[in-house]
Design a protein around this motif. Structure first.
Motif, PDB file in Angstrom:
ATOM      1  N   ASP A  39       0.795  -1.222   0.000  1.00 13.96           N
ATOM      2  CA  ASP A  39       0.000   0.000   0.000  1.00 13.96           C
ATOM      3  C   ASP A  39       0.830   1.276   0.000  1.00 13.96           C
ATOM      4  O   ASP A  39       0.277   2.370  -0.184  1.00 13.96           O
TER       5      ASP A  39
ATOM      6  N   ILE B 243       0.415   3.417  -3.193  1.00 12.82           N
ATOM      7  CA  ILE B 243      -0.903   4.052  -3.237  1.00 12.82           C
ATOM      8  C   ILE B 243      -0.935   5.259  -2.300  1.00 12.82           C
ATOM      9  O   ILE B 243      -1.423   6.342  -2.661  1.00 12.82           O
TER      10      ILE B 243
ATOM     11  N   GLY C 200       1.060   7.981  -3.756  1.00  8.37           N
ATOM     12  CA  GLY C 200       0.372   8.493  -4.938  1.00  8.37           C
ATOM     13  C   GLY C 200      -0.736   9.465  -4.563  1.00  8.37           C
ATOM     14  O   GLY C 200      -0.940  10.481  -5.242  1.00  8.37           O
ATOM     15  N   ILE C 201      -1.463   9.164  -3.485  1.00  6.17           N
ATOM     16  CA  ILE C 201      -2.523  10.061  -3.017  1.00  6.17           C
ATOM     17  C   ILE C 201      -1.938  11.412  -2.608  1.00  6.17           C
ATOM     18  O   ILE C 201      -2.495  12.474  -2.925  1.00  6.17           O
TER      19      ILE C 201
ATOM     20  N   ASP D 190      -1.191  13.282  -5.735  1.00  5.90           N
ATOM     21  CA  ASP D 190      -2.433  13.721  -6.370  1.00  5.90           C
ATOM     22  C   ASP D 190      -2.944  15.013  -5.737  1.00  5.90           C
ATOM     23  O   ASP D 190      -3.370  15.938  -6.440  1.00  5.90           O
TER      24      ASP D 190
ATOM     25  N   THR E 129      -9.310  10.813 -10.084  1.00  3.14           N
ATOM     26  CA  THR E 129      -8.183   9.906  -9.846  1.00  3.14           C
ATOM     27  C   THR E 129      -7.907   9.786  -8.349  1.00  3.14           C
ATOM     28  O   THR E 129      -7.687   8.693  -7.817  1.00  3.14           O
TER      29      THR E 129
ATOM     30  N   ARG F 253      -8.173   6.392  -5.936  1.00  5.79           N
ATOM     31  CA  ARG F 253      -7.048   5.899  -5.132  1.00  5.79           C
ATOM     32  C   ARG F 253      -7.413   5.837  -3.652  1.00  5.79           C
ATOM     33  O   ARG F 253      -7.035   4.901  -2.946  1.00  5.79           O
TER      34      ARG F 253
ATOM     35  N   THR G 224      -9.473   2.799  -3.068  1.00  5.98           N
ATOM     36  CA  THR G 224      -8.636   1.592  -3.070  1.00  5.98           C
ATOM     37  C   THR G 224      -7.929   1.428  -1.739  1.00  5.98           C
ATOM     38  O   THR G 224      -7.899   0.333  -1.164  1.00  5.98           O
ATOM     39  N   LEU G 225      -7.352   2.522  -1.229  1.00  5.91           N
ATOM     40  CA  LEU G 225      -6.670   2.469   0.064  1.00  5.91           C
ATOM     41  C   LEU G 225      -7.668   2.138   1.172  1.00  5.91           C
ATOM     42  O   LEU G 225      -7.355   1.354   2.086  1.00  5.91           O
TER      43      LEU G 225
END
Length: 343
Positions: A202, A205, A208-209, A212, A232, A236, A239-240
């Motif tokens: 994780d 992710i 990435g958040i 973002d 996007t 994300r 998903t997390l």
């Protein structure tokens, strides 16, 4: 239980009661530096009752005065009185609550941290979904609710909240990898491999958040690139959220119960809690502690305070209680959590 109708009753053998003059507020008498006094005041702040604290260094344990009741005794006695006198929100576990006793402090610590992280994740997911809906229905980039401020200010606040959550999640993972998992590995080598792999899975992710949110902060609000970045980010975060929920449930179902079979006396439990607080130094400081507690229901928050109170580092524990109490007093006892009798 004692009452405020002019008659005073004893709560238990350890409770002493005397007849006192009626008062419109709940008064707490005790030492300014007493941990028990901090906890009683915090409990009353969660009840949002009118509270007056009277400092007295000559009082070893806090005394609570409500109308014609005067109650003293152990912290547990006072908490039971407070919970019966002011039922909502509940602060003492009822029959059937998830926490049962006795249970290792490390299990309670990890489980309640799961609760807080899940709450904050849910909040962020709903926040970004709302942000996406507003941009879809109002393509000019202005906030529908003028109290929300400009989109850029809102995204900045979103980034600040997520940074706090990210730090909490990373410190929690470190605590498990350095404190919890080694105890389990000594009993069954390899049992925590999957949990360690999920922590690593994780990380991209989570990072990435963060990127973002940074990108959204510099884009033109309401434009196509802005809209795409919002969606996007929403994907994300979801998903997390799903990964975290599955991970927390798996740990609580398969790993944490195994710790209940580990023989830990009082001194060992105090040592383990102290190690947890050392590893999660940022979370257990004025920097993040209030954020952690905001994600817990009042009942869970009091259980967390009870657990960390076992730590041998009394100065750190007192500092955390004092910071939380000061924050609650500054906001009239309010937190981000609201009591719902249906939950």
């Amino acid at each position: 239980m004692g009452n405020c109708n002019g008659k005073t009753k004893k709560l238990s053998a350890e409770t002493s009661s005397i007849f006192v003059r009626s008062s419109p507020v709940v008064r707490v008498y005790g030492s300014e530096s007493s941990l028990s006094t901090y906890r009683v005041r915090i409990a009353l702040l969660y009840k949002t009752v009118a509270l007056q604290f009277v400092s007295s260094d000559t009082i070893d344990t806090p005394i609570l005065q409500c109308g014609t009741d005067t109650v003293s005794g152990s912290y547990e006695t006072l908490l039971r009185y407070i919970d019966e006198k002011f039922p909502n929100p509940p602060l003492v576990p009822r029959v059937g609550e998830w926490v049962r006793a006795p249970i290792p402090a490390i299990v309670v610590t990890a489980t309640l941290q799961h609760r807080s992280m899940a709450w904050h994740l849910d909040r962020l997911v709903m926040w970004v979904e709302d942000l996406a809906d507003r941009k879809r229905t109002r393509g000019d980039g202005r906030a529908v609710d003028p109290t929300m401020g400009s989109p850029r200010m809102e995204v900045k606040k979103l980034g600040r909240i997520y940074s706090q959550l990210l730090e909490l999640m990373l410190e929690h993972a470190q605590m498990e990898e350095r404190i919890v998992f080694p105890v389990l590995e000594r009993a069954d080598r390899g049992i925590c491999r999957a949990a360690n792999e999920e922590h690593a899975r994780d990380l991209p992710i989570m990072n990435g958040i963060k990127e973002d949110i940074k990108s959204i902060g510099v884009l033109e609000a309401g434009g196509p690139a802005y809209q795409e970045a919002i969606f996007t980010l929403s994907a994300r975060l979801k998903t997390l959220q799903e990964h975290s929920k599955d991970h927390f449930e798996e740990e609580e179902r398969e790993l944490l119960p195994l710790l209940e079979a580990v023989d830990m006396n009082k001194e060992r439990q105090e040592s383990v809690v102290a190690q947890c607080l050392e590893v999660m130094e940022g979370t257990h400081s004025s920097h993040l502690f209030q954020f952690l507690m905001d994600g817990l229901k009042p009942l869970e928050a009091m259980q967390y305070l009870d657990t960390i109170s076992r730590c041998s580092d009394r100065q750190r524990v007192s500092s955390l209680h004092r910071a939380l109490m000061a924050r609650m007093e500054g906001t009239a006892g309010s937190t981000n959590w609201e009591w719902d009798p249906q939950k």
